[in-house]
Motif scaffolding. Structure first.
Motif, PDB file in Angstrom:
ATOM      1  N   SER A 102      54.721  46.401  49.846  1.00 31.63           N
ATOM      2  CA  SER A 102      54.761  44.991  50.250  1.00 31.63           C
ATOM      3  C   SER A 102      53.383  44.347  50.255  1.00 31.63           C
ATOM      4  CB  SER A 102      55.381  44.862  51.657  1.00 31.63           C
ATOM      5  OG  SER A 102      56.709  45.326  51.682  1.00 31.63           O
ATOM      6  N   PHE A 103      52.352  45.104  49.833  1.00 34.11           N
ATOM      7  CA  PHE A 103      50.972  44.626  49.934  1.00 34.11           C
ATOM      8  C   PHE A 103      50.457  44.167  48.570  1.00 34.11           C
ATOM      9  CE2 PHE A 103      46.301  45.459  50.243  1.00 34.11           C
ATOM     10  CZ  PHE A 103      46.030  44.535  51.242  1.00 34.11           C
ATOM     11  N   TYR A 104      50.088  42.884  48.485  1.00 34.38           N
ATOM     12  CA  TYR A 104      49.540  42.293  47.268  1.00 34.38           C
ATOM     13  C   TYR A 104      48.055  42.025  47.494  1.00 34.38           C
ATOM     14  CZ  TYR A 104      54.444  41.608  46.117  1.00 34.38           C
ATOM     15  OH  TYR A 104      55.781  41.819  45.861  1.00 34.38           O
ATOM     16  N   LYS A 105      47.245  42.363  46.493  1.00 35.35           N
ATOM     17  CA  LYS A 105      45.796  42.297  46.648  1.00 35.35           C
ATOM     18  C   LYS A 105      45.255  41.082  45.905  1.00 35.35           C
ATOM     19  CE  LYS A 105      47.079  46.896  46.558  1.00 35.35           C
ATOM     20  NZ  LYS A 105      48.187  47.549  45.809  1.00 35.35           N
ATOM     21  N   MET A 106      44.652  40.180  46.658  1.00 37.29           N
ATOM     22  CA  MET A 106      44.063  38.989  46.061  1.00 37.29           C
ATOM     23  C   MET A 106      42.650  39.256  45.544  1.00 37.29           C
ATOM     24  SD  MET A 106      46.493  36.877  46.211  1.00 37.29           S
ATOM     25  CE  MET A 106      45.584  35.511  45.511  1.00 37.29           C
ATOM     26  N   VAL A 107      42.141  40.460  45.769  1.00 35.26           N
ATOM     27  CA  VAL A 107      40.822  40.860  45.265  1.00 35.26           C
ATOM     28  C   VAL A 107      40.965  42.223  44.599  1.00 35.26           C
ATOM     29  CG1 VAL A 107      39.625  39.610  47.095  1.00 35.26           C
ATOM     30  CG2 VAL A 107      40.143  42.019  47.412  1.00 35.26           C
ATOM     31  N   PRO A 108      40.068  42.580  43.690  1.00 35.02           N
ATOM     32  CA  PRO A 108      40.158  43.887  43.033  1.00 35.02           C
ATOM     33  C   PRO A 108      39.857  45.034  44.001  1.00 35.02           C
ATOM     34  CG  PRO A 108      38.792  42.356  41.756  1.00 35.02           C
ATOM     35  CD  PRO A 108      39.009  41.742  43.100  1.00 35.02           C
ATOM     36  N   ASN A 109      40.362  46.202  43.667  1.00 32.64           N
ATOM     37  CA  ASN A 109      40.086  47.419  44.414  1.00 32.64           C
ATOM     38  C   ASN A 109      38.570  47.620  44.525  1.00 32.64           C
ATOM     39  OD1 ASN A 109      39.650  50.280  44.978  1.00 32.64           O
ATOM     40  ND2 ASN A 109      41.820  50.539  44.563  1.00 32.64           N
ATOM     41  N   GLU A 110      38.104  48.021  45.725  1.00 32.54           N
ATOM     42  CA  GLU A 110      36.658  48.136  45.943  1.00 32.54           C
ATOM     43  C   GLU A 110      36.007  49.206  45.062  1.00 32.54           C
ATOM     44  OE1 GLU A 110      36.313  51.229  49.716  1.00 32.54           O
ATOM     45  OE2 GLU A 110      36.250  49.077  50.109  1.00 32.54           O
ATOM     46  N   THR A 111      36.782  50.170  44.562  1.00 27.27           N
ATOM     47  CA  THR A 111      36.194  51.213  43.725  1.00 27.27           C
ATOM     48  C   THR A 111      35.690  50.663  42.392  1.00 27.27           C
ATOM     49  OG1 THR A 111      38.400  51.780  42.888  1.00 27.27           O
ATOM     50  CG2 THR A 111      37.577  53.053  44.740  1.00 27.27           C
ATOM     51  N   HIS A 112      36.192  49.492  41.960  1.00 24.83           N
ATOM     52  CA  HIS A 112      35.651  48.869  40.749  1.00 24.83           C
ATOM     53  C   HIS A 112      34.160  48.573  40.913  1.00 24.83           C
ATOM     54  CE1 HIS A 112      39.424  48.478  38.655  1.00 24.83           C
ATOM     55  NE2 HIS A 112      39.978  47.803  39.647  1.00 24.83           N
ATOM     56  N   GLN A 113      33.768  48.273  42.150  1.00 24.85           N
ATOM     57  CA  GLN A 113      32.366  47.922  42.391  1.00 24.85           C
ATOM     58  C   GLN A 113      31.447  49.133  42.241  1.00 24.85           C
ATOM     59  OE1 GLN A 113      31.714  45.002  45.750  1.00 24.85           O
ATOM     60  NE2 GLN A 113      33.864  45.472  46.119  1.00 24.85           N
ATOM     61  N   TYR A 114      31.977  50.341  42.448  1.00 27.45           N
ATOM     62  CA  TYR A 114      31.147  51.527  42.248  1.00 27.45           C
ATOM     63  C   TYR A 114      30.607  51.544  40.818  1.00 27.45           C
ATOM     64  CZ  TYR A 114      33.688  53.262  46.415  1.00 27.45           C
ATOM     65  OH  TYR A 114      34.238  53.410  47.663  1.00 27.45           O
ATOM     66  N   GLU A 165      50.058  45.600  37.215  1.00 23.40           N
ATOM     67  CA  GLU A 165      51.068  46.589  37.610  1.00 23.40           C
ATOM     68  C   GLU A 165      50.757  47.245  38.954  1.00 23.40           C
ATOM     69  OE1 GLU A 165      47.954  48.556  35.018  1.00 23.40           O
ATOM     70  OE2 GLU A 165      49.125  46.691  35.029  1.00 23.40           O
ATOM     71  N   ASN A 166      49.513  47.139  39.437  1.00 21.62           N
ATOM     72  CA  ASN A 166      49.132  47.693  40.734  1.00 21.62           C
ATOM     73  C   ASN A 166      49.192  46.661  41.854  1.00 21.62           C
ATOM     74  OD1 ASN A 166      48.483  50.285  39.629  1.00 21.62           O
ATOM     75  ND2 ASN A 166      46.560  49.414  38.868  1.00 21.62           N
ATOM     76  N   MET A 167      49.788  45.508  41.563  1.00 20.46           N
ATOM     77  CA  MET A 167      49.902  44.410  42.526  1.00 20.46           C
ATOM     78  C   MET A 167      48.532  43.878  42.932  1.00 20.46           C
ATOM     79  SD  MET A 167      53.001  46.169  44.703  1.00 20.46           S
ATOM     80  CE  MET A 167      53.128  44.964  46.020  1.00 20.46           C
ATOM     81  N   GLU A 168      47.572  43.971  42.017  1.00 16.43           N
ATOM     82  CA  GLU A 168      46.247  43.386  42.197  1.00 16.43           C
ATOM     83  C   GLU A 168      46.138  42.121  41.360  1.00 16.43           C
ATOM     84  OE1 GLU A 168      42.938  45.984  41.474  1.00 16.43           O
ATOM     85  OE2 GLU A 168      44.011  47.732  42.251  1.00 16.43           O
ATOM     86  N   LEU A 169      45.511  41.098  41.924  1.00 11.71           N
ATOM     87  CA  LEU A 169      45.289  39.871  41.173  1.00 11.71           C
ATOM     88  C   LEU A 169      44.340  40.146  40.010  1.00 11.71           C
ATOM     89  CD1 LEU A 169      46.093  36.791  41.446  1.00 11.71           C
ATOM     90  CD2 LEU A 169      43.771  36.462  42.329  1.00 11.71           C
ATOM     91  N   SER A 170      44.697  39.684  38.842  1.00 14.41           N
ATOM     92  CA  SER A 170      43.836  39.870  37.664  1.00 14.41           C
ATOM     93  C   SER A 170      42.664  38.898  37.759  1.00 14.41           C
ATOM     94  CB  SER A 170      44.639  39.623  36.381  1.00 14.41           C
ATOM     95  OG  SER A 170      45.711  40.536  36.286  1.00 14.41           O
ATOM     96  N   THR A 171      41.532  39.406  38.172  1.00 14.47           N
ATOM     97  CA  THR A 171      40.354  38.553  38.348  1.00 14.47           C
ATOM     98  C   THR A 171      39.110  39.366  37.993  1.00 14.47           C
ATOM     99  OG1 THR A 171      39.167  37.116  39.914  1.00 14.47           O
ATOM    100  CG2 THR A 171      40.140  39.132  40.815  1.00 14.47           C
ATOM    101  N   ARG A 172      37.955  38.910  38.418  1.00 19.54           N
ATOM    102  CA  ARG A 172      36.701  39.589  38.106  1.00 19.54           C
ATOM    103  C   ARG A 172      35.735  39.403  39.275  1.00 19.54           C
ATOM    104  NH1 ARG A 172      36.731  34.708  35.202  1.00 19.54           N
ATOM    105  NH2 ARG A 172      34.903  33.358  35.496  1.00 19.54           N
ATOM    106  N   PHE A 173      34.597  40.040  39.182  1.00 18.10           N
ATOM    107  CA  PHE A 173      33.537  39.858  40.167  1.00 18.10           C
ATOM    108  C   PHE A 173      32.438  38.971  39.578  1.00 18.10           C
ATOM    109  CE2 PHE A 173      35.201  43.995  41.690  1.00 18.10           C
ATOM    110  CZ  PHE A 173      35.424  43.666  43.000  1.00 18.10           C
TER     111      PHE A 173
END
Length: 566
Positions: free
Chosen positions: A189-201, A481-489
């Motif tokens: 039920s959780f939708y992410k309006m920001v990318p997963n923090e591991t992308h920042q690594y 497909e991971n319920m993350e908003l397709s965006t960028r930093f």
């Protein structure tokens, strides 16, 4: 020095350990309410969007399990002024949608907003309040249709989102998180309006490689993900010949007894950073970590009588927004001049600054947060205010938010506010798709409204997962497909000014869909480095040899804990 340290001690006591006293009001329902929440912002509507923001902090007594866990009347709440904008972004988006005949015609959106107080107890309580009839705390029962809540936006940090998801996932109520989250955040039920923090690594590694830095310090603030971050950095950096000059973690705060130990540890960390030959320090933390970092630098400068700020390059993750508490608005920020930050992509939203400028605490009675925010940010008081002991000047309502330094409050929409704004529109477009799909024959406007009001929150998931539209800034919003908003930093450079204002200059971006090694693009000519910085890069061969020698000497280590190498 002693006086300054004592002053900092008092301020931090207010910040971390403010005491609370309590009254337990009894509502008209049959359930006795022992755990009331002092502030809310409610606007009625056919459909309600819930909101849980984080712009107030307070500490609570340790539970001893000898009495009911009542919430006492909160006398020492401290506002994080900049985060109040997150709430305003939600309200502004709802206002825009209600005035737009193309989205949910003849259906009025409302909202119900609480604060998390950066506290798990209050987060759980506020989440249950959102699921109850307005003004009656009776979870799990639907007493009437006056408050038809279908989704909730929140929270700002990982822990808040996780606590909310514990409840909301049980009911399959859509939750749109607008702040950082870890890769192990699992909820259907959780939708992410920001990318997963591991992308920042990956982004941090590519940034370090781009500038040829090979001797880098790492500071992980207490956030719940610090171990994962440090271990991931070691794995990613070692094959590239990039060495840890030091690797430190700040202690988490608990209760007053351990407070002096925390202060001493901060001073130790400052000394390590100050004496290190590394010009670059990567800092990883959550939404409140910037306050701790600023206190750490303030304590260190006072302890070592620093005549000039540290001439270092600070690299920060997206969650560490440059915030301050109302009691710290005179703290110097020059040490962070030239910092480089990853920020969730944002854009200008037309009309938002005007909307903010029109806020008036004497006219907006529904906003239960506004007067407290106003009193603390402008150091004034309203009649019958609990702030009278700390401020003498009366609030007129004519004070101007645009007169404040940007370190206290920003007029342009921040990245977190942009995520909240987009979350409201995502909900509205999903509701609109549901609205259009529920009938195949012509029906009256009233029938359409009633049909929409009868929909259950779990029925919205299908439409959320397939939502795709252009927002008012012209950007396409959709979930992967991971319920993350397709965006960028965005990659931004912090330029500070003597009056404690600052400007974020966009100097690059991180494209999450690009090939490894090509995810970031930087315009180095736009970057302003710290005035005290003597050198931006290092001699690669010399540092690499030192690093290899240290790694060989430390080879027997098997605990996977990053060591301090410089």
């Amino acid at each position: 020095m002693l006086t300054l340290r004592r002053r900092i001690f008092v301020l931090l006591i207010l910040f971390f350990f403010s005491q609370v006293l309590s009254k337990a009001p009894i509502h008209s329902c049959t359930v006795r309410d022992l755990f009331s929440i002092p502030y809310e912002y409610y606007q009625a509507g056919d459909i309600i969007i819930g909101g849980l923001t984080s712009h107030i902090t307070n500490s609570f007594d340790e539970e001893d399990f000898r009495e009911h866990p009542s919430i006492h009347h909160l006398l020492s709440l401290i506002v994080v002024p900049k985060n109040y904008q997150h709430l305003l972004a939600l309200v502004f988006a709802v206002q825009e949608i209600n005035e737009n005949p193309e989205i949910l015609p003849n259906v009025t959106l409302g909202f119900h907003i609480y604060d998390s107080y950066y506290n798990e107890r209050m987060t759980y309580r506020a989440t249950l309040e959102l699921l109850s009839t307005h003004k009656q705390f009776v979870p799990n029962y639907e007493c009437d249709i006056q408050k038809r809540l279908l989704a909730i936006i929140g929270g700002l940090d990982f822990k808040t989102s996780l606590h909310m998801a514990t409840i909301l996932s049980t009911y399959k109520i859509p939750q749109l998180g607008y702040g950082s989250f870890a890769s192990d955040m699992q909820s259907t039920s959780f939708y992410k309006m920001v990318p997963n923090e591991t992308h920042q690594y990956t982004g941090i590694v590519e940034l370090i490689v781009h500038f040829g830095w090979t001797w880098v310090g790492f500071l992980a603030m207490d956030s719940g993900s610090e171990e994962t971050f440090l271990q991931s950095m070691q794995v990613l950096l070692s094959p590239r010949g990039i060495c840890f000059a030091f690797s430190e973690k700040t202690p988490g705060y608990t209760y007053t007894a351990s407070y002096h130990d925390m202060l001493s540890r901060w001073v130790q960390i400052y000394k390590i950073i100050m004496e290190s030959k590394a010009n670059v320090t990567v800092v990883f933390g959550d939404s409140k970590s910037m306050i701790s970092l600023r206190l750490l630098v303030l304590m260190g400068e006072a302890e070592y009588l620093a005549n000039a700020p540290l001439g270092k390059v600070w690299i920060m993750n997206a969650q560490m927004d440059f915030i301050e508490m109302v009691f710290g608005n005179d703290w110097d920020i020059q040490a962070f001049h030239g910092s480089i930050s990853f920020t969730v992509h944002s854009n200008d939203v037309r009309g938002f600054q005007t909307f903010i400028q029109l806020r008036n605490p004497l006219k907006v009675n529904e906003d239960g947060f506004l007067k407290q925010f106003w009193e603390q940010i402008f150091s004034c008081v309203f009649p019958n205010s609990s702030m009278k002991e700390v401020a003498d000047e009366a609030c007129t309502g004519e004070e101007k938010l645009d007169s404040l330094p940007t370190s206290a409050f920003e007029m342009s929409m921040t990245s977190h506010s942009y995520s909240v704004y987009n979350a409201v529109y995502v909900m509205a477009h999903a509701l609109h798709a549901m609205y259009l799909s529920r009938w195949k024959r012509r029906v009256s406007v009233e029938e359409k409204r009633l049909v929409l009001q009868k929909q259950q929150p779990w029925q919205l998931h299908h439409f959320l997962k397939s939502v795709s539209f252009n927002n008012n800034a012209g950007e396409t919003l959709s979930f992967d497909e991971n319920m993350e908003l397709s965006t960028r930093f965005d990659i931004t450079n912090l330029v500070t000014f003597p009056n404690n204002s600052f400007q974020r200059v966009r100097v690059g971006e991180m494209n999450l869909q690009a090939l490894p090694g090509k995810k970031i693009s930087i315009d180095g000519d736009k970057i302003v480095w710290h005035r005290q910085l003597k050198q931006v890069g290092h001699d690669f061969i010399k540092i690499y040899r030192i690093c290899r020698k240290v790694e060989i000497n430390l080879s027997p280590r098997h605990d996977n804990t990053p060591g301090r190498y410089g």
